[in-house]
Design a protein around this motif. Structure first.
Motif, PDB file in Angstrom:
ATOM      1  N   SER A 290      39.454  30.055  31.887  1.00 27.17           N
ATOM      2  CA  SER A 290      40.950  30.483  31.871  1.00 27.17           C
ATOM      3  C   SER A 290      41.025  32.092  31.798  1.00 27.17           C
ATOM      4  CB  SER A 290      41.569  29.792  30.495  1.00 27.17           C
ATOM      5  OG  SER A 290      40.691  30.456  29.562  1.00 27.17           O
ATOM      6  N   VAL A 291      40.024  32.801  31.497  1.00 34.27           N
ATOM      7  CA  VAL A 291      40.157  34.203  31.246  1.00 34.27           C
ATOM      8  C   VAL A 291      40.686  34.770  32.593  1.00 34.27           C
ATOM      9  CG1 VAL A 291      38.756  36.265  31.024  1.00 34.27           C
ATOM     10  CG2 VAL A 291      38.619  34.188  29.305  1.00 34.27           C
ATOM     11  N   PHE A 292      39.962  34.048  33.767  1.00 33.59           N
ATOM     12  CA  PHE A 292      40.207  34.582  34.914  1.00 33.59           C
ATOM     13  C   PHE A 292      41.863  34.568  35.472  1.00 33.59           C
ATOM     14  CE2 PHE A 292      35.934  33.951  34.986  1.00 33.59           C
ATOM     15  CZ  PHE A 292      35.327  35.225  35.353  1.00 33.59           C
ATOM     16  N   LYS A 293      42.534  33.622  34.773  1.00 31.19           N
ATOM     17  CA  LYS A 293      43.779  33.189  35.166  1.00 31.19           C
ATOM     18  C   LYS A 293      44.942  34.104  34.469  1.00 31.19           C
ATOM     19  CE  LYS A 293      42.965  28.504  36.530  1.00 31.19           C
ATOM     20  NZ  LYS A 293      43.235  27.151  36.174  1.00 31.19           N
ATOM     21  N   ARG A 294      44.424  34.975  33.564  1.00 27.41           N
ATOM     22  CA  ARG A 294      45.031  36.044  32.432  1.00 27.41           C
ATOM     23  C   ARG A 294      45.408  37.279  33.258  1.00 27.41           C
ATOM     24  NH1 ARG A 294      43.402  35.939  26.458  1.00 27.41           N
ATOM     25  NH2 ARG A 294      45.473  36.799  26.374  1.00 27.41           N
ATOM     26  N   PRO A 295      46.700  37.685  33.212  1.00 27.49           N
ATOM     27  CA  PRO A 295      46.872  39.099  33.803  1.00 27.49           C
ATOM     28  C   PRO A 295      46.414  40.249  33.354  1.00 27.49           C
ATOM     29  CG  PRO A 295      48.743  37.908  33.644  1.00 27.49           C
ATOM     30  CD  PRO A 295      47.738  37.140  32.883  1.00 27.49           C
ATOM     31  N   ALA A 296      45.693  40.229  31.943  1.00 26.66           N
ATOM     32  CA  ALA A 296      45.171  41.252  31.227  1.00 26.66           C
ATOM     33  C   ALA A 296      43.818  41.473  31.932  1.00 26.66           C
ATOM     34  CB  ALA A 296      45.106  40.821  29.694  1.00 26.66           C
ATOM     35  N   LEU A 297      43.171  40.650  32.258  1.00 26.11           N
ATOM     36  CA  LEU A 297      41.945  40.943  33.025  1.00 26.11           C
ATOM     37  C   LEU A 297      41.979  41.776  33.991  1.00 26.11           C
ATOM     38  CD1 LEU A 297      38.881  40.641  33.147  1.00 26.11           C
ATOM     39  CD2 LEU A 297      39.450  38.546  34.747  1.00 26.11           C
ATOM     40  N   TYR A 298      42.968  41.745  34.829  1.00 21.24           N
ATOM     41  CA  TYR A 298      43.089  42.368  35.898  1.00 21.24           C
ATOM     42  C   TYR A 298      43.535  43.916  35.575  1.00 21.24           C
ATOM     43  CZ  TYR A 298      42.141  38.162  38.341  1.00 21.24           C
ATOM     44  OH  TYR A 298      41.417  36.867  38.522  1.00 21.24           O
ATOM     45  N   THR A 299      44.547  44.179  34.692  1.00 18.95           N
ATOM     46  CA  THR A 299      45.235  45.421  34.091  1.00 18.95           C
ATOM     47  C   THR A 299      44.057  46.067  33.774  1.00 18.95           C
ATOM     48  OG1 THR A 299      45.881  44.133  32.286  1.00 18.95           O
ATOM     49  CG2 THR A 299      47.509  44.290  33.931  1.00 18.95           C
ATOM     50  N   ALA A 300      43.052  45.284  32.979  1.00 16.33           N
ATOM     51  CA  ALA A 300      42.059  46.256  32.657  1.00 16.33           C
ATOM     52  C   ALA A 300      41.055  46.780  33.593  1.00 16.33           C
ATOM     53  CB  ALA A 300      41.165  45.295  31.518  1.00 16.33           C
ATOM     54  N   LEU A 301      40.992  45.978  34.777  1.00 18.88           N
ATOM     55  CA  LEU A 301      40.395  46.390  35.807  1.00 18.88           C
ATOM     56  C   LEU A 301      41.102  47.662  36.383  1.00 18.88           C
ATOM     57  CD1 LEU A 301      38.814  43.049  37.537  1.00 18.88           C
ATOM     58  CD2 LEU A 301      37.584  44.822  35.941  1.00 18.88           C
ATOM     59  N   VAL A 302      42.335  47.604  36.697  1.00 20.77           N
ATOM     60  CA  VAL A 302      43.210  48.557  37.088  1.00 20.77           C
ATOM     61  C   VAL A 302      42.936  49.979  36.426  1.00 20.77           C
ATOM     62  CG1 VAL A 302      45.482  49.616  37.573  1.00 20.77           C
ATOM     63  CG2 VAL A 302      44.667  47.221  38.314  1.00 20.77           C
ATOM     64  N   ALA A 362      42.313  49.911  27.347  1.00 19.05           N
ATOM     65  CA  ALA A 362      41.762  49.618  26.017  1.00 19.05           C
ATOM     66  C   ALA A 362      42.975  48.313  25.350  1.00 19.05           C
ATOM     67  CB  ALA A 362      42.021  50.634  24.984  1.00 19.05           C
ATOM     68  N   GLY A 363      44.224  48.560  25.727  1.00 20.79           N
ATOM     69  CA  GLY A 363      45.107  47.406  25.576  1.00 20.79           C
ATOM     70  C   GLY A 363      44.847  46.366  25.939  1.00 20.79           C
ATOM     71  N   SER A 364      44.200  46.290  27.328  1.00 20.31           N
ATOM     72  CA  SER A 364      43.915  45.054  28.159  1.00 20.31           C
ATOM     73  C   SER A 364      42.933  44.191  27.370  1.00 20.31           C
ATOM     74  CB  SER A 364      43.726  45.167  29.496  1.00 20.31           C
ATOM     75  OG  SER A 364      44.942  45.726  29.987  1.00 20.31           O
ATOM     76  N   ALA A 395      52.998  43.876  16.524  1.00 21.54           N
ATOM     77  CA  ALA A 395      52.410  45.197  16.424  1.00 21.54           C
ATOM     78  C   ALA A 395      51.721  45.539  17.508  1.00 21.54           C
ATOM     79  CB  ALA A 395      51.712  45.310  15.091  1.00 21.54           C
ATOM     80  N   LEU A 396      50.952  44.494  17.951  1.00 24.03           N
ATOM     81  CA  LEU A 396      50.008  44.550  19.198  1.00 24.03           C
ATOM     82  C   LEU A 396      51.091  45.090  20.266  1.00 24.03           C
ATOM     83  CD1 LEU A 396      47.449  44.394  20.197  1.00 24.03           C
ATOM     84  CD2 LEU A 396      47.732  41.977  20.830  1.00 24.03           C
ATOM     85  N   HIS A 397      52.104  44.430  20.591  1.00 28.60           N
ATOM     86  CA  HIS A 397      53.021  44.836  21.551  1.00 28.60           C
ATOM     87  C   HIS A 397      53.420  46.446  21.522  1.00 28.60           C
ATOM     88  CE1 HIS A 397      54.199  41.328  24.230  1.00 28.60           C
ATOM     89  NE2 HIS A 397      53.769  40.885  22.960  1.00 28.60           N
ATOM     90  N   LEU A 398      53.540  46.891  20.263  1.00 27.37           N
ATOM     91  CA  LEU A 398      53.915  48.269  19.829  1.00 27.37           C
ATOM     92  C   LEU A 398      52.827  49.343  20.334  1.00 27.37           C
ATOM     93  CD1 LEU A 398      56.097  47.889  16.740  1.00 27.37           C
ATOM     94  CD2 LEU A 398      56.968  48.445  19.125  1.00 27.37           C
ATOM     95  N   VAL A 399      51.702  48.919  20.140  1.00 26.78           N
ATOM     96  CA  VAL A 399      50.481  49.731  20.270  1.00 26.78           C
ATOM     97  C   VAL A 399      50.029  49.667  21.670  1.00 26.78           C
ATOM     98  CG1 VAL A 399      47.966  49.967  19.684  1.00 26.78           C
ATOM     99  CG2 VAL A 399      49.605  49.304  17.909  1.00 26.78           C
ATOM    100  N   VAL A 400      50.076  48.675  22.304  1.00 23.08           N
ATOM    101  CA  VAL A 400      49.571  48.577  23.794  1.00 23.08           C
ATOM    102  C   VAL A 400      50.718  49.008  24.590  1.00 23.08           C
ATOM    103  CG1 VAL A 400      48.858  47.067  25.699  1.00 23.08           C
ATOM    104  CG2 VAL A 400      47.868  46.777  23.288  1.00 23.08           C
ATOM    105  N   GLY A 401      51.977  48.820  24.262  1.00 17.59           N
ATOM    106  CA  GLY A 401      53.092  49.279  24.984  1.00 17.59           C
ATOM    107  C   GLY A 401      53.550  48.339  26.171  1.00 17.59           C
ATOM    108  N   GLY A 402      53.175  46.896  25.670  1.00 17.21           N
ATOM    109  CA  GLY A 402      53.780  46.148  26.663  1.00 17.21           C
ATOM    110  C   GLY A 402      52.643  44.879  26.590  1.00 17.21           C
ATOM    111  N   SER A 403      53.118  43.665  27.236  1.00 16.76           N
ATOM    112  CA  SER A 403      52.543  42.490  27.276  1.00 16.76           C
ATOM    113  C   SER A 403      51.640  42.576  28.639  1.00 16.76           C
ATOM    114  CB  SER A 403      53.396  41.334  27.185  1.00 16.76           C
ATOM    115  OG  SER A 403      52.940  39.998  27.311  1.00 16.76           O
ATOM    116  N   PHE A 404      50.615  42.069  28.462  1.00 21.20           N
ATOM    117  CA  PHE A 404      49.760  41.782  29.609  1.00 21.20           C
ATOM    118  C   PHE A 404      49.396  40.338  29.958  1.00 21.20           C
ATOM    119  CE2 PHE A 404      48.734  46.326  30.277  1.00 21.20           C
ATOM    120  CZ  PHE A 404      49.123  46.780  29.027  1.00 21.20           C
TER     121      PHE A 404
END
Length: 404
Positions: A290-302, A362-364, A395-404
């Motif tokens: 399921s990790v490969f289906k999460r957008p945060a993985l790909y934003t981390a790669l970007v 880091a956020g991803s 709090a996590l949304h505020l630190v990272v700056g958005g939802s991944f």
């Protein structure tokens, strides 16, 4: 010569007694010649006989029924019996049909609907009498005086195709033999054009309450045998609490086909684990995939790609900066002003890419690692007082700056 008074009285009494009986025997004297079909269309003599042949092959022939003859005029009503016999024999002379019911049978089985059926000329009102009489071909006729002269109109309903065919013959008068012969030939040709040998279908079912249908026609309940028109047909056998059986049949003219049907009980599916248990099991077993289906993985790669590009651009800017001095001491810089300005812009862009890419990466990573543990189903997270999960997520949304 004188006749005694007693003898005269006896002869007169005998005459009065004999005359009513003689008048009753003569059918023409008591015949109602009005346009009422209840009298004019009931033919005397052999029209009530069954004209069906004894040949066993007739079982597969289409069944023909002549409903009657509507005769509004007196002259036509006087010849109605002759015309009915001629039309019936003409249809049977084609050799393509068998008589499904005579006039008396049709009148008794249709009862109050007989008169309306005799005067019907459309499929909408002829289909029901055809089903009641089990007639594959049903004919009703009308002999009347029209503008063109005496005219016989015959309407034949084809139950297989659900259409009505009309035949028209004109003549000088109802007694004209040539007129009758032409009408007889027309009806015989119509039977030859429409008649198709039947196919016999026998269905054996293991459930006595099962309903057997072919297309829109219900053949019966349980094991049945029916005569059907040739061609492609959809067989359906169904019963409550049992699975439905369907099959496409290709019925051939004059053939017999048997189908054995065994219906199986179709009860409710066995009880299984609840939706929560299935969700937890799928989360544990398929967590890696399921990790490969999460957008945060790909934003981390970007983000990592941005950091890499920034580092390459920064190294290139440093190389230009290293060559910006006067290495040979001739008082002239080794690089041009444009190269120095481009290097400064490149250095600024490299810094932005490295910083921005690092933040995104880091956020991803935090979203991939921390959030699944926070969002795991638990009873405390669903309680009204359980605000810890919501606060940490915000709090996590505020630190990272958005939802991944």
């Amino acid at each position: 010569m004188r006749i005694p008074a007693a003898s005269s009285v006896a002869l007169l009494a005998l005459a009065l007694w004999v005359h009513p009986a003689w008048a009753q025997e003569q059918g023409g004297l008591g015949l109602d010649l009005s346009s009422d079909t209840s009298t004019q269309e009931q033919p005397p003599g052999d029209m009530g006989l069954d004209l069906r042949a004894d040949d066993p092959k007739t079982e597969l022939m289409p069944r023909f029924v002549l409903l009657g003859l509507d005769t509004p005029e007196r002259a036509g009503a006087q010849q109605s019996a002759v015309w009915l016999k001629a039309l019936a024999r003409g249809a049977m002379s084609s050799g393509m049909v068998t008589l499904g019911a005579n006039l008396q049978d049709a009148r008794e089985r249709l009862a109050d609907g007989y008169d309306a059926a005799v005067r019907c000329t459309e499929a909408a009102c002829l289909s029901e009498p055809a089903e009641s009489l089990d007639a594959d071909l049903l004919t009703t006729a009308r002999l009347s005086l029209e503008d063109a002269g005496w005219t016989l109109r015959a309407w034949t309903y084809d139950r297989d195709r659900r259409v009505v065919h009309e035949d028209v013959v004109t003549g000088r008068n109802p007694k004209d033999a040539a007129f009758q012969k032409e009408a007889t030939t027309k009806l015989s040709n119509r039977m030859m054009a429409l008649a198709r040998p039947r196919a016999v279908l026998k269905v054996s079912v293991n459930v006595s309450t099962a309903v057997v249908k072919v297309g829109e026609r219900i053949l019966g309940v349980g094991s049945v045998e029916a005569r059907l028109p040739p061609g492609t047909a959809q067989l359906e056998v169904s019963a409550d609490e049992y699975s439905t059986f369907t099959r496409t049949l290709n019925l051939k003219p004059g053939a017999r086909e048997e189908v054995e049907v065994r219906l199986e009980i179709s009860g409710p599916a066995p009880e299984g684990p609840g939706d929560d248990a299935v969700a937890r099991a799928s989360g544990r077993s398929g967590g890696g995939a399921s990790v490969f289906k999460r957008p945060a993985l790909y934003t981390a790669l970007v983000g990592l790609a941005a950091v890499g590009v920034g580092m390459v651009m920064g190294k290139s800017a440093k190389d230009v900066e290293a060559r910006a001095g006067d290495a040979d001491g001739d008082g002239i810089y080794d690089v041009s002003r444009k190269e120095r300005l481009d290097a400064q812009s490149q250095a600024n862009l490299a810094t932005a890419l490295i910083v921005g890419g690092g933040v995104v990466t880091a956020g991803s990573v935090v979203w991939l690692v921390v959030v699944p543990a926070r969002s795991a189903p638990s009873s405390s997270s669903l309680e009204p007082g359980g605000r810890g999960g919501a606060a940490s997520s915000t709090a996590l949304h505020l630190v990272v700056g958005g939802s991944f």
